[in-house]
Design a protein around this motif. Structure first.
Motif, PDB file in Angstrom:
ATOM      1  N   ASP A 150       1.245   8.301  -6.775  1.00 55.01           N
ATOM      2  CA  ASP A 150       2.534   7.917  -7.224  1.00 55.01           C
ATOM      3  C   ASP A 150       3.505   8.523  -6.537  1.00 55.01           C
ATOM      4  N   ASP A 151       3.870   9.705  -6.252  1.00 57.69           N
ATOM      5  CA  ASP A 151       4.693   9.951  -5.844  1.00 57.69           C
ATOM      6  C   ASP A 151       4.741  10.100  -3.594  1.00 57.69           C
ATOM      7  N   MET A 152       3.650   9.123  -3.214  1.00 56.73           N
ATOM      8  CA  MET A 152       3.758   8.757  -2.083  1.00 56.73           C
ATOM      9  C   MET A 152       3.843  10.165  -0.538  1.00 56.73           C
ATOM     10  N   ARG A 153       3.349  10.832  -1.459  1.00 55.79           N
ATOM     11  CA  ARG A 153       3.285  11.908  -0.659  1.00 55.79           C
ATOM     12  C   ARG A 153       1.800  12.573  -0.056  1.00 55.79           C
ATOM     13  N   THR A 154       1.254  12.205  -1.926  1.00 55.52           N
ATOM     14  CA  THR A 154      -0.066  13.271  -2.539  1.00 55.52           C
ATOM     15  C   THR A 154      -0.830  12.374  -2.380  1.00 55.52           C
ATOM     16  N   PRO A 155      -2.792  12.635  -1.649  1.00 55.19           N
ATOM     17  CA  PRO A 155      -3.435  11.316  -1.492  1.00 55.19           C
ATOM     18  C   PRO A 155      -4.183  11.270  -2.479  1.00 55.19           C
ATOM     19  N   VAL A 156      -4.570  10.245  -3.332  1.00 54.16           N
ATOM     20  CA  VAL A 156      -5.187  10.140  -4.388  1.00 54.16           C
ATOM     21  C   VAL A 156      -6.914   9.390  -3.320  1.00 54.16           C
ATOM     22  N   LEU A 157      -7.384   8.890  -2.844  1.00 55.79           N
ATOM     23  CA  LEU A 157      -8.361   8.793  -2.021  1.00 55.79           C
ATOM     24  C   LEU A 157      -8.040   9.027  -0.332  1.00 55.79           C
ATOM     25  N   ARG A 158      -9.664   9.184   0.239  1.00 58.79           N
ATOM     26  CA  ARG A 158      -9.142   9.546   1.329  1.00 58.79           C
ATOM     27  C   ARG A 158     -10.434   8.701   2.115  1.00 58.79           C
ATOM     28  N   GLN A 159     -10.779   7.856   3.029  1.00 59.48           N
ATOM     29  CA  GLN A 159     -11.891   7.450   3.522  1.00 59.48           C
ATOM     30  C   GLN A 159     -12.092   6.961   4.597  1.00 59.48           C
ATOM     31  N   ASP A 160     -13.286   7.376   4.602  1.00 59.80           N
ATOM     32  CA  ASP A 160     -13.819   7.542   6.444  1.00 59.80           C
ATOM     33  C   ASP A 160     -15.056   6.809   6.767  1.00 59.80           C
ATOM     34  N   TYR A 161     -14.917   6.790   7.621  1.00 57.48           N
ATOM     35  CA  TYR A 161     -15.916   5.591   8.430  1.00 57.48           C
ATOM     36  C   TYR A 161     -16.766   6.247   9.801  1.00 57.48           C
TER      37      TYR A 161
END
Length: 669
Positions: A206-217
């Motif tokens: 919600d703060d638009m700067r802290t990740p809640v998810l990281r996606q790796d391929y």
């Protein structure tokens, strides 16, 4: 009305148009570049930024106050020739900063394709009048409405030899994709979170700067992995192995349930992404990080692909989605936007309405109106006063009464496949026994859209022609199954779909079967040549722009280009293998099939085309001329595949018009 005066005056909504009588609109009015594009409102709702200029060496970014106070600011583009930078995008980063995007052409060493186009992104300080350039590997992940001096970016960073990160991966050097807080004023980067070499995406909180998810391929391991973040801790919440599907000769593509995550849902239902459903239609899906489960969202209408999601720049949340059916469609999760969309659509029932920009307070909105009586018009809607005000139009020299109606027409192919296309009719004569221009689109895995077409439809409808743009098999937007129906069907079923459109319009009495010309560009240019060589009985003449005339030489050229392997695999899947199917390729190559045609042919080609080489038109011209058949060839100097200049667009329209007037003239007025 000039853009400057339109913006300053913000004139009241009017549907009256510009009174210029019923004469034919000059071709110069269509050939110009759009008078306005990329129009955006500032976060404080007080200013507009846009691109304007009728010619490439005249285009610039214009920033102007809505109240007309103060001087407008102009930031020039660089566009003297095709190798120069082309300004094509502007966006607000905060009330003080804008991002200006240029396309620039660079030299690529080590291959016969020496030029490549890349995007350059400039951060321009409106207060100081200076700018910095973002690194080419950086992507803006979010704006920060409560911190207007910063934006969050992701960037791929190469680690130096000996670092713990590089050593941990067993290499001398390694790359990670990290999140940085970028200071717009100081041009400084502050590392927030480190990713890995496999990281392709971040989803922010919600703060638009802290990740809640990281996606790796992980391409080597054939896996999607998603990690959830809580503070500095992360946990694996999704782990999917994907399979590789072979295509072409050496190509491979991943087949999986997961795709690139877009953002959190406005209603907290999960995280949105799009993916093919049953390897056919592109559909919306929701990922639940708490359970690791995926469920279908089913937003787009049946028979059409999802076009994309709409994200609110103020929150980073997904607030809606859009698609291209026969007409543009949108669904909103935010009730304010949903109500505004319905209100605007009632005002413009014959047009497509797109809400494309809004201020921080959600009080002022920029609205695009496409099709109907518009050449793409821009309006300001003020929710405080409930007023809609006209701002600008893309083609101001085309009077509103000379904008010709576009309608969707259904027809059936000879094998029973249901098809449709866009029919543009002259608005000053009846739809009966009109001369017809059939205008297949390029691609071919592309499509036309509902609205004002300044090159292939509107100028010719204004002269008195009916113009039909068919959505033939192989076109995009109606499912992968529909695209695959075009595989191996160049010059065959795909061409039959175009021919069947001619027959359907003739049988309906709209078109005069003896007065039909085919006119296309790129793949449409190939289709025009195929109509010329394979079904000349349908046409009185043919105009082929930037066409492929011989499949084998075209594919051999493509195989020699820098990075040509991917394109060769794609075209082998779409057309066929020219190295093992030479007889089949020659049978659909217009160059090899000119003995049975005598109708007049016009070839037009940009001399600096790096998509379809100009030699494709040159060899066709020489072969037709050597056969003693009527042919004209007009090379376009100083431009490439996409006709980026007003002067070259005008030359193209003038050339096509002169040819049509000689070989398939419209009825006199």
């Amino acid at each position: 009305m000039s853009v400057l005066r339109a913006m300053a005056a913000c004139v009241a909504l009017s549907l009256g148009g510009i009174a210029q009588g019923q004469g034919v609109v000059p071709l110069e009015a269509y050939a110009r570049l759009p008078d306005v594009s990329s129009l955006q409102i500032s976060p404080d709702g007080e200013r507009l930024a846009m691109i304007t200029g009728a010619e490439r060496d005249e285009i610039y970014v214009l920033v102007s106050r809505l109240d007309g106070q103060g001087d407008a600011l102009a930031v020039p583009g660089f566009s003297d020739n095709i190798d120069d930078e082309l300004l094509f995008g502007v966006a607000w980063l905060s009330d003080r900063y804008i991002q200006i995007t240029y396309r620039t052409r660079i030299t690529v060493p080590g291959g016969s394709l020496n030029d490549a186009d890349i995007a350059r992104r400039i951060v321009y300080d409106l207060n100081e009048g200076d700018y910095v350039e973002l690194p080419i590997n950086a992507t803006i992940e979010s704006l920060l409405p409560d911190d207007p001096e910063h934006v969050l970016i992701s960037a791929a960073v190469v680690q130096r030899a000996g670092s713990s990160f590089a050593a941990g991966r067993g290499h001398g050097i390694a790359q990670s994709v990290n999140l940085y807080l970028y200071d717009l004023n100081r041009n400084d980067y502050d590392l927030q979170v480190r990713g890995t070499a496999d990281t392709v995406n971040w989803v922010l909180g919600d703060d638009m700067r802290t990740p809640v998810l990281r996606q790796d391929y992980d391409a080597d391991g054939s896996r999607w992995r998603i990690f959830a973040y809580e503070g500095r801790n992360r946990s694996l919440v999704y782990n999917e192995g994907f399979v590789l599907e072979r295509f072409g000769r050496t190509g491979q593509r991943a087949i999986s349930q997961m795709s690139f995550l877009v953002g959190q849902d406005h209603l907290d239902r999960g995280v949105w992404f799009s993916q093919l459903e049953n390897r056919d239609f592109d559909r919306a899906f929701l990922f639940n990080p708490a359970t690791g489960q995926v469920e279908a969202g089913n937003l787009a209408p049946s028979g059409f692909d999802l076009g994309g999601f709409i994200t609110d720049w103020r929150t980073g949340k997904v607030i809606g989605a859009g698609w291209l059916a026969e007409r543009r469609g949108r669904v909103w999760f935010d009730p304010q936007f949903e109500a505004l969309q319905a209100q605007l659509q009632q005002i413009f029932p014959d047009s497509d309405v797109v809400i494309n920009s809004w201020d921080r307070a959600g009080a002022r909105f920029i609205v695009n109106v496409l099709g109907g009586l518009a050449s793409t018009d821009y309006y300001l809607f003020d929710s405080a006063t409930n007023e809609l005000s006209f701002l600008a139009t893309e083609y101001p020299e085309v009077p509103q009464e000379r904008i010709h109606s576009v309608q969707v027409v259904d027809y059936t192919a000879r094998d029973g496949l249901a098809l449709w296309g866009y029919l543009t009719l002259p608005n000053d004569r009846g739809a009966q026994d009109l001369p017809l221009i059939i205008a297949p689109h390029g691609g071919p895995q592309s499509r036309d859209t509902y609205g004002f077409d300044p090159i292939f439809a509107q100028p010719f409808a204004d002269m008195g022609y009916a113009v039909f743009q068919p959505h033939f098999r192989g076109s995009d937007g109606t499912g992968l199954g529909f695209v695959r129906r075009g595989h191996g069907e160049w010059g065959r079923a795909m061409q039959n779909d175009i021919s069947d459109a001619v027959l359907a319009l003739s049988e309906a009495g709209v078109a005069d079967a003896d007065r039909v010309c085919i006119w296309g560009w790129s793949y449409g240019g190939y289709a025009a040549l195929a109509g010329y060589a394979l079904t000349p009985e349908l046409y009185r003449c043919a105009i082929a722009g930037a066409p492929v005339s011989d499949i084998t030489t075209m594919m051999s050229w493509q195989a020699d280009q820098q990075g040509g392997v991917g394109a060769v695999n794609y075209w082998t899947e779409y057309i066929g293998d020219w190295r093992t199917q030479r007889a089949q390729m020659q049978a659909i190559s217009p160059l090899r099939q000119i003995e049975n045609t005598d109708i007049p042919l016009l070839l037009i080609h940009g001399e600096e085309d790096n998509i379809v080489p100009v030699e494709q038109s040159e060899i066709m011209f020489e072969a037709v001329r050597a056969a003693g058949k009527p042919v004209e060839y007009v090379p376009i100097a100083g431009d490439g595949h996409n006709l980026l200049f007003r002067s070259t667009r005008l030359q193209t329209l003038q050339t096509a018009t002169q040819f049509l007037m000689e070989h398939n003239p419209p009825d006199p007025r």
